[in-house]
Design an enzyme around this catalytic site. Structure first.
Site, PDB file in Angstrom:
ATOM      1  CD  GLU A 131      -7.152 -44.750  46.373  1.00  0.00           C
ATOM      2  OE1 GLU A 131      -6.462 -43.715  45.548  1.00  0.00           O
ATOM      3  OE2 GLU A 131      -7.717 -44.008  47.322  1.00  0.00           O
ATOM      4  CG  HIS A 134      -6.006 -39.800  43.481  1.00  0.00           C
ATOM      5  ND1 HIS A 134      -6.275 -38.396  43.362  1.00  0.00           N
ATOM      6  CD2 HIS A 134      -6.533 -40.696  44.664  1.00  0.00           C
ATOM      7  CE1 HIS A 134      -6.849 -38.381  44.612  1.00  0.00           C
ATOM      8  NE2 HIS A 134      -6.415 -39.438  45.521  1.00  0.00           N
ATOM      9  CB  CYS A 141     -12.629 -33.135  45.578  1.00  0.00           C
ATOM     10  SG  CYS A 141     -14.333 -31.754  45.425  1.00  0.00           S
ATOM     11  CB  CYS A 146     -17.197 -34.275  45.878  1.00  0.00           C
ATOM     12  SG  CYS A 146     -15.911 -34.851  44.686  1.00  0.00           S
ATOM     13  CB  CYS A 165     -18.857 -31.753  43.247  1.00  0.00           C
ATOM     14  SG  CYS A 165     -16.802 -31.389  42.755  1.00  0.00           S
TER      15      CYS A 165
HETATM   16 ZN   LIG Z   1      -7.224 -39.707  47.077  1.00  0.00          ZN
HETATM   17 ZN   LIG Z   2     -15.379 -33.058  43.727  1.00  0.00          ZN
END
Ligand SMILES: [Zn+2]
Ligand SMILES: [Zn+2]
Length: 179
Positions: A131, A134, A141, A146, A165
């Site tokens: 979160e 973001h 992803c 990841c 990743c």
């Molecule tokens: Zn999300």
């Molecule tokens: Zn990723």
């Protein structure tokens, strides 16, 4: 920039420090944790859940009142939902730097399995960094391992590694400007 984590008093205690340390390490940014100062809003009695967007409104109002520009993650013990989803593990509002995660569905006990603090810590770390990721400008992803992969189930969450990743890691470098 600095990640602020607020820990609601009924969320599992004693996990704040390892969780905060690891989120800071994954996102390569300082982070600190304190008791929650945001007004708890959005609880819906019939559902025994919190309407996550309403709680994000409350975080947004808190940030505005305190002129807090840095990302703020609130960790709560109540289950969360949003319109159209029976539940969400967490939710972020990138435009205002506010995010929330729930520990309700992250414990083994919720699924009738034996409790394990390490499992719980790992899951809060993964959800929390997702979160906050973001809030730092990262999107979902497709890489199942990841942090920015969007898990729909606990198994999918457990399959993720506690790392970004290579591609998301490079995006983070590009998005986040040094202090
Ligand atoms: Zn999300
Ligand atoms: Zn990723």
């Amino acid at each position: 920039m600095h990640i602020h984590i607020f820990w609601d008093s009924q969320s599992p205690p004693g996990l704040q420090v390892p969780v905060t340390r690891m989120i800071s390490s994954i996102l390569r940014m300082p982070a600190s944790v304190s008791e929650n100062h945001v007004r708890m809003m959005g609880y819906v009695d019939e559902r025994k859940q919190i309407d996550a967007p309403v709680l994000l409104d409350s975080i947004q109002a808190y940030k505005h009142r305190h002129s807090l520009k840095d990302p703020l993650l609130l960790v709560v013990h109540q289950d969360l939902f949003k319109n159209g989803n029976s539940f969400v593990f967490g939710l972020a509002r990138e435009s205002v730097g506010a995010a929330v995660v729930s520990t309700a569905r992250l414990s083994n006990e919720y699924y009738g399995r034996d409790g394990n603090d390490d499992d719980l810590i790992d899951r809060i770390i993964k959800e929390g960094s997702h979160e906050v990721g973001h809030l730092l400008g990262l999107d979902h992803c497709p890489d199942h391992e990841c942090i920015m992969f969007k898990p729909d189930t606990l198994d999918e969450l457990d399959r993720k590694k506690k790392a970004l990743c290579k591609i998301c890691s490079e995006h983070l470098e590009g998005h986040v400007l040094p202090d």
